[in-house]
Design a protein around this motif. Structure first.
Motif, mmCIF file in Angstrom:
data_model
loop_
_atom_site.group_PDB
_atom_site.id
_atom_site.type_symbol
_atom_site.label_atom_id
_atom_site.label_comp_id
_atom_site.label_asym_id
_atom_site.label_seq_id
_atom_site.Cartn_x
_atom_site.Cartn_y
_atom_site.Cartn_z
ATOM 1 N N SER A 196 9.283 1.783 5.699
ATOM 2 C CA SER A 196 9.172 2.117 4.265
ATOM 3 C C SER A 196 8.677 3.513 3.949
ATOM 4 O O SER A 196 8.044 3.812 2.896
ATOM 5 C CB SER A 196 8.621 1.070 3.514
ATOM 6 N N GLY A 197 8.438 4.139 4.876
ATOM 7 C CA GLY A 197 8.100 5.600 4.759
ATOM 8 C C GLY A 197 6.436 5.747 4.760
ATOM 9 O O GLY A 197 5.949 4.765 5.408
ATOM 10 N N ASP A 199 2.888 5.262 4.201
ATOM 11 C CA ASP A 199 2.019 4.365 3.291
ATOM 12 C C ASP A 199 1.185 4.758 2.349
ATOM 13 O O ASP A 199 0.538 5.878 2.373
ATOM 14 C CB ASP A 199 0.971 3.752 4.607
ATOM 15 N N VAL A 215 -6.350 17.018 1.675
ATOM 16 C CA VAL A 215 -4.994 17.282 1.744
ATOM 17 C C VAL A 215 -4.674 18.401 2.650
ATOM 18 O O VAL A 215 -3.417 18.165 3.545
ATOM 19 C CB VAL A 215 -4.885 17.840 0.354
ATOM 20 N N LEU A 222 0.563 16.444 8.876
ATOM 21 C CA LEU A 222 2.075 16.180 8.614
ATOM 22 C C LEU A 222 3.090 17.385 9.377
ATOM 23 O O LEU A 222 4.172 17.067 9.849
ATOM 24 C CB LEU A 222 2.588 16.283 7.312
ATOM 25 N N TRP A 373 0.932 16.948 -3.877
ATOM 26 C CA TRP A 373 -0.118 15.654 -3.632
ATOM 27 C C TRP A 373 -1.214 15.937 -4.560
ATOM 28 O O TRP A 373 -1.830 14.861 -5.020
ATOM 29 C CB TRP A 373 -0.534 15.771 -2.330
HETATM 30 C C1 LIG Z 1 -4.393 13.014 -0.796
HETATM 31 C C2 LIG Z 1 -3.087 13.428 0.143
HETATM 32 C C3 LIG Z 1 -2.669 12.573 1.084
HETATM 33 C C4 LIG Z 1 -1.354 12.435 1.380
HETATM 34 C C5 LIG Z 1 -0.874 11.436 2.431
HETATM 35 C C6 LIG Z 1 0.474 11.757 2.809
HETATM 36 C C7 LIG Z 1 0.846 11.724 4.237
HETATM 37 C C8 LIG Z 1 2.081 12.309 4.451
HETATM 38 C C9 LIG Z 1 3.502 12.180 3.441
HETATM 39 C C10 LIG Z 1 4.640 12.608 4.378
HETATM 40 C C11 LIG Z 1 5.868 12.590 3.322
HETATM 41 C C12 LIG Z 1 6.278 11.092 3.257
HETATM 42 C C13 LIG Z 1 6.879 10.771 2.009
HETATM 43 C C14 LIG Z 1 7.418 9.594 1.934
HETATM 44 O O1 LIG Z 1 7.549 8.584 2.878
HETATM 45 S S1 LIG Z 1 7.830 8.885 0.452
HETATM 46 C C15 LIG Z 1 8.305 7.282 0.673
HETATM 47 C C16 LIG Z 1 6.999 6.247 0.453
HETATM 48 N N1 LIG Z 1 7.655 4.900 0.282
HETATM 49 C C17 LIG Z 1 7.818 4.271 -0.705
HETATM 50 O O2 LIG Z 1 7.765 4.767 -1.727
HETATM 51 C C18 LIG Z 1 8.122 2.936 -0.558
HETATM 52 C C19 LIG Z 1 7.125 1.954 -1.314
HETATM 53 N N2 LIG Z 1 7.457 0.592 -1.223
HETATM 54 C C20 LIG Z 1 8.509 0.046 -1.640
HETATM 55 O O3 LIG Z 1 8.987 0.507 -2.669
HETATM 56 C C21 LIG Z 1 8.862 -1.568 -1.506
HETATM 57 O O4 LIG Z 1 7.720 -1.964 -1.092
HETATM 58 C C22 LIG Z 1 9.887 -1.697 -0.610
HETATM 59 C C23 LIG Z 1 11.047 -1.333 -1.418
HETATM 60 C C24 LIG Z 1 9.852 -0.879 0.568
HETATM 61 C C25 LIG Z 1 10.075 -3.094 -0.020
HETATM 62 O O5 LIG Z 1 10.051 -3.825 -1.311
HETATM 63 P P1 LIG Z 1 9.911 -5.526 -1.230
HETATM 64 O O6 LIG Z 1 9.890 -6.176 -2.372
HETATM 65 O O7 LIG Z 1 10.934 -6.027 -0.222
HETATM 66 O O8 LIG Z 1 8.628 -6.026 -0.463
HETATM 67 P P2 LIG Z 1 7.135 -5.423 -1.188
HETATM 68 O O9 LIG Z 1 7.155 -4.460 -2.065
HETATM 69 O O10 LIG Z 1 6.554 -6.779 -1.262
HETATM 70 O O11 LIG Z 1 6.358 -4.804 0.384
HETATM 71 C C26 LIG Z 1 5.629 -6.117 1.330
HETATM 72 C C27 LIG Z 1 4.298 -5.237 1.448
HETATM 73 O O12 LIG Z 1 4.598 -3.838 2.015
HETATM 74 C C28 LIG Z 1 3.794 -3.166 1.374
HETATM 75 N N3 LIG Z 1 4.360 -1.592 1.429
HETATM 76 C C29 LIG Z 1 5.613 -1.476 1.533
HETATM 77 N N4 LIG Z 1 5.902 -0.133 1.334
HETATM 78 C C30 LIG Z 1 4.658 0.472 1.580
HETATM 79 C C31 LIG Z 1 4.278 1.744 1.352
HETATM 80 N N5 LIG Z 1 5.248 2.703 1.611
HETATM 81 N N6 LIG Z 1 3.111 2.050 1.409
HETATM 82 C C32 LIG Z 1 2.069 1.038 1.302
HETATM 83 N N7 LIG Z 1 2.312 -0.339 1.439
HETATM 84 C C33 LIG Z 1 3.792 -0.680 1.413
HETATM 85 C C34 LIG Z 1 3.899 -3.689 -0.084
HETATM 86 O O13 LIG Z 1 2.786 -3.062 -0.998
HETATM 87 C C35 LIG Z 1 3.483 -4.988 0.137
HETATM 88 O O14 LIG Z 1 2.234 -5.315 0.527
HETATM 89 P P3 LIG Z 1 1.435 -6.476 0.102
HETATM 90 O O15 LIG Z 1 1.880 -7.619 0.818
HETATM 91 O O16 LIG Z 1 0.034 -6.141 0.220
HETATM 92 O O17 LIG Z 1 1.578 -6.544 -1.621
#
Ligand SMILES: CCCCCCCCCCC/C=C/C(=O)SCCNC(=O)CCNC(=O)[C@H](O)C(C)(C)COP(=O)(O)OP(=O)(O)OC[C@H]1O[C@@H](n2cnc3c(N)ncnc32)[C@H](O)[C@@H]1OP(=O)(O)O
Length: 392
Positions: A196-197, A199, A215, A222, A373
């Motif tokens: 899911s990308g 965290d 940052v 990254l 960010w």
């Molecule tokens: C200050 C500066 C710091 C910067 C740090 C940056 C580091 C480098 C960055 C590099 C660039 C990267 C960019 C990306 O990857 S952007 C994409 C980010 N991801 C998302 O936006 C996805 C978010 N998640 C969702 O939309 C949904 O969870 C998902 C569609 C993936 C699944 O949905 P579903 O309903 O099936 O399941 P849940 O939502 O119930 O998920 C189960 C548990 O998992 C947790 N979860 C899922 N994905 C993430 C995530 N990306 N980050 C953190 N947690 C995540 C979700 O919260 C649930 O947790 P709980 O059971 O505890 O509620």
């Protein structure tokens, strides 16, 4: 600005109770003057220290002493009083280095951080020549068998979201895989998601007053992370077992083959998150699928099915979910028996045409993201995700 961000990001930041002595890295303010040949290694080591697991007070004192010696030279500040235990321990450690030259202290610091980084991730490393399953770290399982090194994201309950620790572990796993006896390397996910990308909780892991520094260090992480994919010398294959989001999608352009289950989807919701593309996708996606389709994904966050991603050239082949693992691993086993040098050389000749460009694109994307960010759009989007989750 720093104060406002601290308010946002630090709500859930918790200081480790072991953090009696703060890491020297947290006090770094690189002047930028008198840059030496190895200054960059030193700065990178200072950055990496912040992301290590707590190495214990004895090690932190060693790091502190070397850091002070490397940046300020021999200790010539007054000795703290006997009751000032922590500062006295720090002073003693620094003073014990005597007249050790700054350059030597800097080198020793880099070496020490490097050994700490490898030992903290050693459990997830595959040793050269290994030909059996290895015990991995909790969130990243690395195994090597029959010429295939498999790096598996293993946080199924969090849909394999990548923590900062995991970015580091993946870097180390890729570096180890590039040198081990395997012929090909595979990245996959455990559970129903591929990944899911990023965290989104990584955003809360910021200590008060240090946002800009944090940052900066995340940006370096990254950039190093994506660089490893650009430079990886062997065939690198993604086994996309389920939905993929964010950075796990953008990186696919740097793989040599992408096999997807028909359950997989491909989603890059960067605008929704107030962010911008990474993983060299701003360059590779338009070249691969044409600008119109690339912009639909990278600007508007259109989610693709596996079939659509295959039609756009992002995915090599799609398999029915019911036979996905069997079919893909049978194929990979056959590929792993191909002559390794021929595969490496073919990859090299293809990649070398673009390598310099890809590194430049990576640097530019990370520099833009660094600003993103700190933007209200990004802060609000991430806070929104995290607060919704907290209410569940
Ligand atoms: C200050 C500066 C710091 C910067 C740090 C940056 C580091 C480098 C960055 C590099 C660039 C990267 C960019 C990306 O990857 S952007 C994409 C980010 N991801 C998302 O936006 C996805 C978010 N998640 C969702 O939309 C949904 O969870 C998902 C569609 C993936 C699944 O949905 P579903 O309903 O099936 O399941 P849940 O939502 O119930 O998920 C189960 C548990 O998992 C947790 N979860 C899922 N994905 C993430 C995530 N990306 N980050 C953190 N947690 C995540 C979700 O919260 C649930 O947790 P709980 O059971 O505890 O509620």
């Amino acid at each position: 600005m720093a104060q406002r961000l601290a308010k946002h990001w630090c709500l859930s930041a918790i200081r480790s109770p072991l953090q009696v002595i703060s890491f020297p890295a947290l006090q770094l303010h690189v002047s930028g003057t008198a840059m030496r040949a190895d200054q960059k290694d030193f700065e990178n080591a200072v950055t990496r220290v912040k992301l290590l697991k707590d190495p214990g007070n004895e090690m932190k004192l060693k790091l502190y002493a070397l850091y002070k010696q490397a940046t300020e030279g021999p200790c010539n500040v007054p000795k703290p009083g006997v009751f000032n235990l922590i500062n006295k321990a720090k002073w003693d450690a620094w003073n014990a280095l005597g007249s050790l030259p700054k350059e030597t202290a800097r080198q020793n610091y880099v070496d020490l951080v490097s050994s700490l980084s490898s030992s903290s991730a050693s459990s997830s490393q595959v040793k050269p020549g290994a030909d059996k399953e290895q015990q991995g770290s909790e969130n990243l399982v690395v195994t090597s068998e029959n010429g295939i090194t498999k790096i598996m994201l293993n946080r199924p309950t969090k849909k394999n979201a990548i923590t900062t620790q995991m970015y580091q572990e993946i870097i180390l796993a890729l570096k180890a895989a590039s040198k081990d006896d395997s012929t090909i390397t595979v990245l996959t996910g455990n559970g129903d998601y591929y990944c899911s990308g990023n965290d989104l909780s990584n955003f809360t892991d910021v200590l008060s007053g240090e946002i800009e520094e944090k940052v900066k260090s995340i940006a370096i992480l990254l950039r190093d992370f994506v660089d490893c994919f650009i430079d990886f010398p062997k065939p690198l294959i993604a086994v996309v077992n389920g939905p993929a989001v964010g950075i796990s999608v953008t990186l696919l352009g740097l793989f040599d083959a992408v096999y997807a289950s028909d359950r997989a989807t491909f989603h890059t919701p960067f605008s929704q998150l107030g962010q911008s593309p990474e993983g060299c996708s701003s360059y590779i996606f338009p070249k691969m699928m044409g600008p119109a389709k690339a912009k639909e994904m990278l600007i508007f966050g259109k989610k693709l099915t596996a079939g659509e991603a295959c039609a756009q050239g992002l995915v090599t082949e799609v398999f029915p979910d019911s036979t996905f693992q069997t079919e893909v691993w049978t194929r990979l086993k056959a590929y792993s028996k191909l002559p390794p040098n021929a595969m490496r050389i073919s990859k090299q000749i293809i990649r070398n045409m673009e390598k310099e460009k890809l590194h430049a694109v990576n640097a530019e994307e990370v520099s833009v993201l660094q600003e993103r960010w700190l933007s209200d759009e990004c802060i609000n989007a991430v806070m929104n995700f995290l607060s919704k989750r907290a209410k569940l």
